[in-house]
Design an enzyme around this catalytic site. Structure first.
Site, PDB file in Angstrom:
ATOM      1  N   ASP A  38      37.465  91.226  -2.661  1.00  0.00           N
ATOM      2  CA  ASP A  38      38.229  91.462  -4.300  1.00  0.00           C
ATOM      3  C   ASP A  38      39.682  90.526  -3.397  1.00  0.00           C
ATOM      4  O   ASP A  38      40.391  90.922  -3.570  1.00  0.00           O
ATOM      5  CB  ASP A  38      39.130  92.593  -4.998  1.00  0.00           C
ATOM      6  CG  ASP A  38      37.519  93.131  -5.607  1.00  0.00           C
ATOM      7  OD1 ASP A  38      36.752  92.989  -5.620  1.00  0.00           O
ATOM      8  OD2 ASP A  38      37.616  94.496  -4.736  1.00  0.00           O
ATOM      9  N   LEU A  70      43.915  89.597  -6.709  1.00  0.00           N
ATOM     10  CA  LEU A  70      44.709  90.362  -5.867  1.00  0.00           C
ATOM     11  C   LEU A  70      43.271  91.412  -5.502  1.00  0.00           C
ATOM     12  O   LEU A  70      42.781  92.199  -5.636  1.00  0.00           O
ATOM     13  CB  LEU A  70      45.297  91.132  -6.606  1.00  0.00           C
ATOM     14  CG  LEU A  70      46.888  90.537  -6.816  1.00  0.00           C
ATOM     15  CD1 LEU A  70      47.869  91.970  -7.279  1.00  0.00           C
ATOM     16  CD2 LEU A  70      47.909  90.283  -5.587  1.00  0.00           C
ATOM     17  N   ASP A  71      43.721  91.488  -4.380  1.00  0.00           N
ATOM     18  CA  ASP A  71      42.446  92.681  -3.800  1.00  0.00           C
ATOM     19  C   ASP A  71      42.225  93.966  -4.560  1.00  0.00           C
ATOM     20  O   ASP A  71      43.470  94.628  -4.695  1.00  0.00           O
ATOM     21  CB  ASP A  71      42.278  93.681  -2.172  1.00  0.00           C
ATOM     22  CG  ASP A  71      42.495  91.887  -0.888  1.00  0.00           C
ATOM     23  OD1 ASP A  71      42.115  90.561  -1.629  1.00  0.00           O
ATOM     24  OD2 ASP A  71      43.082  92.650   0.140  1.00  0.00           O
ATOM     25  N   LYS A  72      41.091  94.709  -4.472  1.00  0.00           N
ATOM     26  CA  LYS A  72      41.119  95.999  -5.125  1.00  0.00           C
ATOM     27  C   LYS A  72      41.867  96.665  -4.589  1.00  0.00           C
ATOM     28  O   LYS A  72      42.540  97.328  -5.441  1.00  0.00           O
ATOM     29  CB  LYS A  72      39.436  96.345  -5.032  1.00  0.00           C
ATOM     30  CG  LYS A  72      39.361  97.077  -5.814  1.00  0.00           C
ATOM     31  CD  LYS A  72      38.042  98.407  -5.166  1.00  0.00           C
ATOM     32  CE  LYS A  72      37.829  99.756  -5.928  1.00  0.00           C
ATOM     33  NZ  LYS A  72      36.463  99.870  -6.164  1.00  0.00           N
TER      34      LYS A  72
END
Length: 410
Positions: free
Chosen positions: A182, A206-208
C-alpha cells in the site's frame, strides 16, 4: 500527557482538525524466471544457503519477475501452491531451507470495486474534491486479497457512484504497487488506465498502516490538476511519526535515492549514489525532532516531503537508523523497540513498557497536514487532523516514561 498543540514549526502549530483557506537464489543457482504470463509454473527448492525467515509469497515473487505480488498471493489463496507436496494457502507461510515449492501463477480475474457503506471521516468536500482522514489499517485501493473494505469502496458509496470494474491490465497497474504494501505516496497519472477508470480518482495513496489526510478528485479536470501538483512537488505534506531511537542531528534533510530492494520485493531501500537507470528515483525528505521520548529510546519526529516516493519516510527513517516504531518491514520491530527502551526506562515502568511494546501493530506514521491549490478556484487550501487514538495513546505512554525537547545545534 498528550499535547495537541506542540510546536511543529514556526508557522504550523496544529494537532487539531481544521481547514484553513488560503531475491533469493535456488539450490542450483538458477536465475529468477522472467515472465509476465499467467500459467507459468515454478518448481524449485529453497536454497540451503539462504538464512533467515522467508515468507512464501515474498520468496515466489523473488523467483518470478514481472508478476505482481498480488497475483502471487491470489495463486496461493487459490490453492495453486504446494510446499513439499502439501497445498499451502497462507501467503505468509514460512519457508525453510530444502523446502520444495511448486507454484502455478493464476490468470488475472476482473476486479470490481463495489460501493460499501463504510464510515468515512470527511474533513472537506465540495463538488470537485474530497479530503478524507484515513484510519490506520484501511487499504486505499481494491486489489486481489483486498477487494472489499477499502477507501475506494467507501467513497463510491459516499458519492453514490456505481460499481467500478477493473480489467486485468488495470488490476496489475494498481496491485503492483498497492498490494505490495500500500504505497505511501504513489499518485496515479491521469493518463493511466487505472487512474482514468477509477471514479472517484485517487490522486495519491497512503500505506495501509498509515493514518491521515488524503485528497480525492471527483472529476477528470480535478484529477489531472492535482496529479500535476504532485508531479511538480507543490503539494504540502507534513507527517509525524514515532521512531525507534532519536536521529542525530535532531533536524536535517535526507536526499538519498529510493529503489526496490532486490532481496525483498515488498520493501524499498535508500542507497546513496543510485541513479534513475538503476531503478532508483530521487527522494528528499526534511525531518525535525519535536520531542525526545523515554530517555532517547524514541522520538516524535516531523517529516516534510519534497518528493513522494514509495515508502519514502519509512525508507529514509531506516537509512537514518531510526526505523518507525512498529514498522516490522523496515526494522522497527518489537525487539528493536525493547532493546532501545528498556535500558532507558526506570524499573517502575517495566510492566507499562511490556504492555506498550505488545501493542505495536503498525508503523506509527500519520499524515498530519495536506495543502494544495484547489483545481477549479485556484484557492490555496490547507487541512490538518490529529493522529488517531492508538498514536495518541502510544505518544502519551512514551511521554510518561520521559519527555524532553531536542537540544538545538543552532
Amino acid at each position: 500527557m498528550i499535547k495537541f498543540a506542540f510546536e511543529l514549526d514556526d508557522e504550523t502549530r496544529i494537532l487539531r482538525r481544521n481547514s484553513i483557506s488560503s531475491s533469493s537464489s535456488t539450490a542450483n543457482h538458477q536465475e529468477p524466471i522472467r515472465t509476465g504470463y499467467a500459467g507459468v509454473q515454478l518448481e524449485e527448492t529453497v536454497d540451503e544457503a539462504k538464512q533467515g525467515k522467508l515468507r512464501l509469497d515474498s520468496w515466489i515473487s523473488s523467483r518470478i519477475q514481472g508478476i505482481s505480488r498480488a497475483r502471487v498471493q491470489s495463486s496461493i489463496k487459490s490453492g495453486l501452491v504446494t510446499v513439499n507436496g502439501r497445498v499451502v494457502d497462507k501467503v505468509s507461510h514460512g519457508l525453510r531451507a530444502g523446502d520444495k515449492v511448486d507454484c502455478v501463477i493464476s490468470d488475472l480475474q476482473p476486479l470490481k470495486a463495489e460501493p460499501e457503506d463504510i464510515p468515512l471521516d470527511i474533513v472537506f468536500e465540495d463538488d470537485h474534491v474530497l479530503v478524507v482522514n484515513k484510519p490506520p489499517h484501511m487499504v486505499v485501493h481494491p486489489a486481489p486479497g483486498n477487494a472489499n473494505g477499502t477507501l475506494v469502496n467507501g467513497i463510491l458509496h459516499h458519492c453514490s457512484l456505481p460499481t467500478v470494474a477493473l480489467s486485468g491490465k488495470e488490476v496489475v497497474s494498481l496491485s503492483d504497487t498497492e498490494d505490495v504494501s500500500d504505497d505511501e505516496e504513489v499518485f496515479c497519472h491521469g493518463t493511466s488506465a487505472a487512474a482514468s477508470s477509477v471514479r472517484p480518482g485517487i490522486v495519491h495513496r497512503l500505506d495501509k498502516g498509515t493514518s491521515g489526510l488524503l485528497v480525492v478528485a471527483k472529476d477528470e479536470h480535478s484529477h489531472a490538476h492535482l496529479s500535476e501538483q504532485f508531479k511538480q512537488h507543490t503539494i504540502q505534506r507534513v507527517y509525524i511519526s514515532l521512531t525507534c531511537g532519536v536521529p542525530s542531528p535532531s533536524s536535517g534533510r535526507v536526499d538519498v535515492p529510493i529503489g526496490r530492494d532486490s532481496n525483498n520485493r515488498i520493501r524499498m531501500v535508500a542507497v546513496p549514489g543510485l541513479s534513475h537507470h538503476g531503478r532508483a528515483r530521487h527522494a528528499a525528505s526534511r525531518y525535525k525532532v519535536i520531542e525526545v521520548l523515554a530517555g532517547g529510546g524514541s522520538a516524535l519526529v516531523q517529516w516534510r516531503l519534497e518528493t513522494g516516493r514509495t515508502h519514502q519516510i519509512r525508507a529514509h527513517a531506516k537509512y537514518l537508523g531510526i526505523p518507525l516504531l512498529g514498522d516490522e518491514v523496515y526494522g522497527g520491530t518489537k525487539n528493536m523497540a525493547l532493546s532501545l527502551l528498556r535500558p532507558r526506562t526506570p524499573p517502575k515502568y517495566n510492566d507499562k513498557l511490556s504492555l506498550l511494546v505488545s501493542r505495536l501493530e503498525r508503523p506509527y506514521l500519520h499524515a498530519l497536514v495536506l495543502g494544495f491549490e484547489h483545481p477549479h478556484s485556484g484557492e490555496k487550501m490547507q487541512f490538518s487532523c490529529p493522529p488517531p487514538p492508538d498514536f495518541r495513546e502510544m505518544l502519551s505512554d512514551l511521554q510518561t516514561i520521559g519527555i524532553e525537547k531536542p537540544i538545538s545545534k543552532e
